[in-house]
Design an enzyme around this catalytic site. Structure first.
Site, PDB file in Angstrom:
ATOM      1  N   GLU A  28     -21.153   4.177   9.285  1.00 29.26           N
ATOM      2  CA  GLU A  28     -20.495   5.041   8.315  1.00 29.26           C
ATOM      3  C   GLU A  28     -18.995   4.860   8.519  1.00 29.26           C
ATOM      4  OE1 GLU A  28     -20.652   9.548   8.630  1.00 29.26           O
ATOM      5  OE2 GLU A  28     -22.263   9.104   7.189  1.00 29.26           O
ATOM      6  N   ASN A  48      -6.309   1.267  -0.638  1.00 27.03           N
ATOM      7  CA  ASN A  48      -5.587   0.016  -0.869  1.00 27.03           C
ATOM      8  C   ASN A  48      -6.182  -1.082  -0.002  1.00 27.03           C
ATOM      9  OD1 ASN A  48      -3.624   1.408  -2.484  1.00 27.03           O
ATOM     10  ND2 ASN A  48      -2.631   2.074  -0.612  1.00 27.03           N
ATOM     11  N   HIS A 118       4.762   2.834   9.450  1.00 32.48           N
ATOM     12  CA  HIS A 118       3.551   2.077   9.719  1.00 32.48           C
ATOM     13  C   HIS A 118       3.759   0.604   9.388  1.00 32.48           C
ATOM     14  CE1 HIS A 118      -0.272   0.280   8.199  1.00 32.48           C
ATOM     15  NE2 HIS A 118      -0.642   0.671   9.411  1.00 32.48           N
ATOM     16  N   TYR A 131      -6.713   0.490   3.632  1.00 39.56           N
ATOM     17  CA  TYR A 131      -6.221   1.793   4.052  1.00 39.56           C
ATOM     18  C   TYR A 131      -6.408   2.847   2.986  1.00 39.56           C
ATOM     19  CZ  TYR A 131      -1.844  -0.321   2.222  1.00 39.56           C
ATOM     20  OH  TYR A 131      -0.891  -0.989   1.493  1.00 39.56           O
ATOM     21  N   LYS A 168      11.983  -7.431   0.901  1.00 44.94           N
ATOM     22  CA  LYS A 168      12.230  -5.994   1.036  1.00 44.94           C
ATOM     23  C   LYS A 168      12.238  -5.577   2.507  1.00 44.94           C
ATOM     24  CE  LYS A 168       8.930  -2.849   0.423  1.00 44.94           C
ATOM     25  NZ  LYS A 168       7.909  -1.999  -0.184  1.00 44.94           N
ATOM     26  N   ASP A 169      11.301  -6.104   3.296  1.00 51.51           N
ATOM     27  CA  ASP A 169      11.165  -5.669   4.688  1.00 51.51           C
ATOM     28  C   ASP A 169      12.323  -6.118   5.572  1.00 51.51           C
ATOM     29  OD1 ASP A 169       8.892  -4.286   4.071  1.00 51.51           O
ATOM     30  OD2 ASP A 169       7.507  -5.719   4.964  1.00 51.51           O
TER      31      ASP A 169
END
Length: 190
Positions: A28, A48, A118, A131, A168-169
């Site tokens: 599960e 996502n 994160h 996620y 961007k990062d």
């Protein structure tokens, strides 16, 4: 499911109960009831998935209030090093991180509460990463800190000079230049 506490309160590793036999396995992957009882009451609203190659590093991301997000993450193919960094001003663990290897073999999940940045690094040839988020994505609330900030002391287990980062990062500030929108004294779940 077994909940494993980490060095930072609220950040937990979840190990599912796996049933194996000659046919394969079953587990599960999420139970609202068990999560509410063993971790915290939460309502996930968006799932996502990303696919990445070895050396890809994504993060360190968060969303600013009022669109803050908690995330429950797992790697369904391959392996990643997943990291949560405490960015709550006034927190006794501000700037500290928890890192966990998530793989398709260990089936572990990692809960990253609101108020944390994160990110992850892909350790296998490819990785499929999933996620659950407890708030919808709001692009205008995107935020981040530099994933390769040496002051964080994160061993990403991949050579960061060859890491594959998004444009961007690479523009996110270092932790020392960062003005956090999160306050440890404020309950982010109200």
């Amino acid at each position: 499911m077994e909940v494993i506490k980490t060095a930072i309160d609220g950040v937990v590793i979840i190990e599912p109960r796996i049933f194996r036999d000659e046919r394969g396995y079953f587990f599960e992957s999420f139970s609202q009831r068990e999560f509410d009882e063993k971790v915290m009451p939460i309502h996930f609203v968006q799932d996502n998935e990303s696919q990445s190659s070895y050396g890809v590093m994504r993060g360190l991301h968060f969303q600013r209030p009022p669109y803050t997000q908690s995330k429950l993450v797992r790697c369904v193919k391959g392996a990643v090093l997943d990291v949560a960094v405490d960015i709550r001003k006034g927190s006794p663990t501000y700037g500290q991180h928890v890192a966990v290897e998530l793989t398709e073999e260990n089936h572990r999940q990692f809960f990253v509460p609101r108020g944390f940045a994160h990110g992850f690094a892909v350790l296998s040839e490819t990785a499929v990463f999933q996620y659950k988020c407890d708030n919808f994505y709001a692009p205008e609330s995107d935020g981040g800190i530099q994933i390769c900030d040496d002051s964080l002391g994160i061993d990403w287990q991949v050579p960061t000079d060859n890491a594959i980062l998004s444009p961007k990062d690479v523009k996110h500030p270092l932790l020392k230049d960062f003005n956090s929108p999160f306050d440890f004294a404020v309950n982010l779940y109200e």
